[in-house]
Scaffold this motif. Sequence first.
Motif, mmCIF file in Angstrom:
data_model
loop_
_atom_site.group_PDB
_atom_site.id
_atom_site.type_symbol
_atom_site.label_atom_id
_atom_site.label_comp_id
_atom_site.label_asym_id
_atom_site.label_seq_id
_atom_site.Cartn_x
_atom_site.Cartn_y
_atom_site.Cartn_z
ATOM 1 N N VAL A 35 0.859 -1.178 0.000
ATOM 2 C CA VAL A 35 0.000 0.000 0.000
ATOM 3 C C VAL A 35 0.898 1.231 0.000
ATOM 4 C CG1 VAL A 35 -0.156 0.212 2.520
ATOM 5 C CG2 VAL A 35 -2.027 1.058 1.094
ATOM 6 N N PHE A 36 0.374 2.334 -0.558
ATOM 7 C CA PHE A 36 1.127 3.571 -0.651
ATOM 8 C C PHE A 36 0.365 4.695 0.040
ATOM 9 C CE2 PHE A 36 2.321 0.967 -4.202
ATOM 10 C CZ PHE A 36 3.682 1.160 -4.355
ATOM 11 N N GLU A 37 1.087 5.591 0.673
ATOM 12 C CA GLU A 37 0.535 6.860 1.168
ATOM 13 C C GLU A 37 1.214 7.940 0.360
ATOM 14 O OE1 GLU A 37 -1.544 9.712 3.594
ATOM 15 O OE2 GLU A 37 -1.848 7.607 3.077
ATOM 16 N N GLY A 38 0.447 8.593 -0.519
ATOM 17 C CA GLY A 38 1.069 9.441 -1.515
ATOM 18 C C GLY A 38 1.582 8.549 -2.638
ATOM 19 N N GLN A 39 1.799 9.094 -3.815
ATOM 20 C CA GLN A 39 2.293 8.321 -4.943
ATOM 21 C C GLN A 39 3.262 9.170 -5.747
ATOM 22 O OE1 GLN A 39 1.965 5.257 -5.825
ATOM 23 N NE2 GLN A 39 0.047 4.394 -5.101
ATOM 24 N N LYS A 40 3.970 8.561 -6.677
ATOM 25 C CA LYS A 40 4.873 9.314 -7.537
ATOM 26 C C LYS A 40 4.115 10.387 -8.311
ATOM 27 C CE LYS A 40 8.328 5.697 -8.324
ATOM 28 N NZ LYS A 40 9.016 4.887 -9.345
ATOM 29 N N PHE A 41 2.863 10.055 -8.694
ATOM 30 C CA PHE A 41 2.092 11.009 -9.472
ATOM 31 C C PHE A 41 1.315 11.979 -8.593
ATOM 32 C CE2 PHE A 41 -0.068 6.910 -9.181
ATOM 33 C CZ PHE A 41 -1.206 7.245 -8.485
ATOM 34 N N SER A 42 1.246 11.725 -7.296
ATOM 35 C CA SER A 42 0.563 12.633 -6.369
ATOM 36 C C SER A 42 1.247 12.576 -5.014
ATOM 37 C CB SER A 42 -0.918 12.260 -6.241
ATOM 38 O OG SER A 42 -1.591 13.159 -5.380
ATOM 39 N N PRO A 43 2.493 13.048 -4.920
ATOM 40 C CA PRO A 43 3.260 12.904 -3.676
ATOM 41 C C PRO A 43 2.809 13.876 -2.606
ATOM 42 C CG PRO A 43 4.499 14.156 -5.268
ATOM 43 C CD PRO A 43 3.241 13.714 -5.965
ATOM 44 N N LEU A 44 3.185 13.559 -1.363
ATOM 45 C CA LEU A 44 3.002 14.487 -0.261
ATOM 46 C C LEU A 44 4.105 15.530 -0.354
ATOM 47 C CD1 LEU A 44 2.522 11.717 2.427
ATOM 48 C CD2 LEU A 44 0.714 12.969 1.250
ATOM 49 N N THR A 45 3.746 16.806 -0.228
ATOM 50 C CA THR A 45 4.707 17.881 -0.452
ATOM 51 C C THR A 45 4.975 18.644 0.831
ATOM 52 O OG1 THR A 45 3.934 18.135 -2.716
ATOM 53 C CG2 THR A 45 5.192 19.952 -1.804
ATOM 54 N N PHE A 46 6.247 18.888 1.118
ATOM 55 C CA PHE A 46 6.662 19.695 2.255
ATOM 56 C C PHE A 46 7.578 20.800 1.758
ATOM 57 C CE2 PHE A 46 5.569 15.645 4.021
ATOM 58 C CZ PHE A 46 4.968 15.945 5.230
ATOM 59 N N THR A 47 7.270 22.032 2.152
ATOM 60 C CA THR A 47 8.131 23.154 1.801
ATOM 61 C C THR A 47 8.955 23.538 3.024
ATOM 62 O OG1 THR A 47 6.505 23.964 0.233
ATOM 63 C CG2 THR A 47 8.215 25.510 0.920
ATOM 64 N N VAL A 48 10.248 23.592 2.856
ATOM 65 C CA VAL A 48 11.160 23.891 3.955
ATOM 66 C C VAL A 48 11.565 25.350 3.884
ATOM 67 C CG1 VAL A 48 13.265 23.173 5.122
ATOM 68 C CG2 VAL A 48 12.009 21.548 3.700
ATOM 69 N N VAL A 49 11.350 26.087 4.972
ATOM 70 C CA VAL A 49 11.706 27.499 5.002
ATOM 71 C C VAL A 49 12.415 27.813 6.305
ATOM 72 C CG1 VAL A 49 9.783 28.198 3.525
ATOM 73 C CG2 VAL A 49 9.465 28.109 5.985
ATOM 74 N N SER A 50 13.076 28.947 6.345
ATOM 75 C CA SER A 50 13.757 29.385 7.561
ATOM 76 C C SER A 50 12.749 29.923 8.552
ATOM 77 C CB SER A 50 14.771 30.480 7.231
ATOM 78 O OG SER A 50 15.294 31.026 8.410
ATOM 79 N N GLN A 51 12.927 29.553 9.823
ATOM 80 C CA GLN A 51 12.032 30.024 10.869
ATOM 81 C C GLN A 51 12.385 31.434 11.323
ATOM 82 O OE1 GLN A 51 11.546 27.247 14.109
ATOM 83 N NE2 GLN A 51 10.798 28.815 15.456
ATOM 84 N N GLY A 52 13.549 31.918 10.972
ATOM 85 C CA GLY A 52 13.944 33.265 11.362
ATOM 86 C C GLY A 52 14.559 33.343 12.743
ATOM 87 N N VAL A 53 14.888 32.194 13.313
ATOM 88 C CA VAL A 53 15.468 32.209 14.658
ATOM 89 C C VAL A 53 16.825 31.515 14.668
ATOM 90 C CG1 VAL A 53 13.278 32.325 15.854
ATOM 91 C CG2 VAL A 53 14.188 30.099 15.214
ATOM 92 N N GLY A 54 17.451 31.384 13.541
ATOM 93 C CA GLY A 54 18.759 30.731 13.499
ATOM 94 C C GLY A 54 18.870 29.870 12.261
ATOM 95 N N GLU A 55 20.005 29.884 11.606
ATOM 96 C CA GLU A 55 20.151 29.176 10.351
ATOM 97 C C GLU A 55 20.030 27.674 10.498
ATOM 98 O OE1 GLU A 55 23.672 30.202 8.384
ATOM 99 O OE2 GLU A 55 23.072 32.252 7.888
ATOM 100 N N ALA A 56 20.416 27.150 11.673
ATOM 101 C CA ALA A 56 20.405 25.702 11.837
ATOM 102 C C ALA A 56 19.036 25.175 12.216
ATOM 103 C CB ALA A 56 21.427 25.281 12.900
ATOM 104 N N GLU A 57 18.090 26.057 12.486
ATOM 105 C CA GLU A 57 16.769 25.610 12.910
ATOM 106 C C GLU A 57 15.774 25.882 11.793
ATOM 107 O OE1 GLU A 57 13.883 26.001 16.826
ATOM 108 O OE2 GLU A 57 15.575 27.346 16.555
ATOM 109 N N ARG A 58 15.078 24.827 11.353
ATOM 110 C CA ARG A 58 14.186 24.938 10.216
ATOM 111 C C ARG A 58 12.829 24.346 10.583
ATOM 112 N NH1 ARG A 58 16.982 27.499 6.194
ATOM 113 N NH2 ARG A 58 16.099 26.231 4.554
ATOM 114 N N VAL A 59 11.799 24.733 9.859
ATOM 115 C CA VAL A 59 10.482 24.140 10.064
ATOM 116 C C VAL A 59 9.916 23.734 8.714
ATOM 117 C CG1 VAL A 59 9.985 25.484 12.127
ATOM 118 C CG2 VAL A 59 9.320 26.383 9.895
ATOM 119 N N LEU A 60 8.929 22.870 8.738
ATOM 120 C CA LEU A 60 8.215 22.470 7.550
ATOM 121 C C LEU A 60 6.822 23.066 7.596
ATOM 122 C CD1 LEU A 60 9.172 18.713 7.141
ATOM 123 C CD2 LEU A 60 10.105 20.682 5.950
ATOM 124 N N LEU A 61 6.424 23.738 6.540
ATOM 125 C CA LEU A 61 5.068 24.246 6.458
ATOM 126 C C LEU A 61 4.107 23.070 6.369
ATOM 127 C CD1 LEU A 61 5.537 27.219 3.976
ATOM 128 C CD2 LEU A 61 5.471 27.286 6.467
#
Length: 250
Positions: A123-149
């Motif tokens: 069974v699959f959760e998400g697929q190649k043709f419809s994957p789960l997407t995460f955008t990674v951006v800076s949280q603004g509190v330090g370069e080494a600390e990141r969050v996922l929207l």
Amino acid sequence: MKIITRMVTILFFVQVTLSLASAAEQLVLPAPDIEAPTILFGESNSEIAAGKKIFSATVTDNVGIANVTLYFKRATDTAFAPKKMQRSNTDPDLYTTDLYLDPGISDRLELYVRADDVSGNSVFEGQKFSPLTFTVVSQGVGEAERVLLMSEAELKKTLVGNTLAGNSEGNTYIEYNQPNGLISGLWNEKERYKGEWTIEGKVWCYKYEESSGCNTIAKSGNKIYWYTVDGTYEGSTSSLMTGDPRKLAQ
């Protein structure tokens, strides 16, 4: 003598036939397992330490799990790469793995999870043709600390049916996001107000009598971080509370 021999032969044949029939009744072959596993690709810790993000999935099956694999592709990749997820020592249904996300750049991940049981069902959760997407951006509190929207599914799971509390320009607010799309709020602990919420992809939108807006959102623990639609951190946070503890919907 021939008659007696024939009778003995017939009795023997009948006895053997009955014995075989009785054995056949007792022999019950197990039905083949055709039930695939189930996957809940759940929320994990949104903070990334030293460039690593932990991904988790809850996987269950009626017989047993053989393998759980996370497939991922970065914005610059042309193909998905597999990474085996490891079973937790404390929760037999929980599988986790980590991915390195460069703390110096923003990134976009496309993911899907595959689970195989011991009978060969997949069974699959998400697929190649419809994957789960995460955008990674800076949280603004330090370069080494990141969050996922948060994705659309995570927004629904996290915000709908729960309460947000915070400050806006020196004023306090508490808002309960009702499952029917309405917002019941309390301004400065005394003035009640109403609004409406909608989810458009990974964007959370809200509309009040005199204002409206849309944001992308990240979560760490019970803290909600507010970003613009294009992923710029606004510098504001809210606290997340389970359910409607202030009875705002009444």
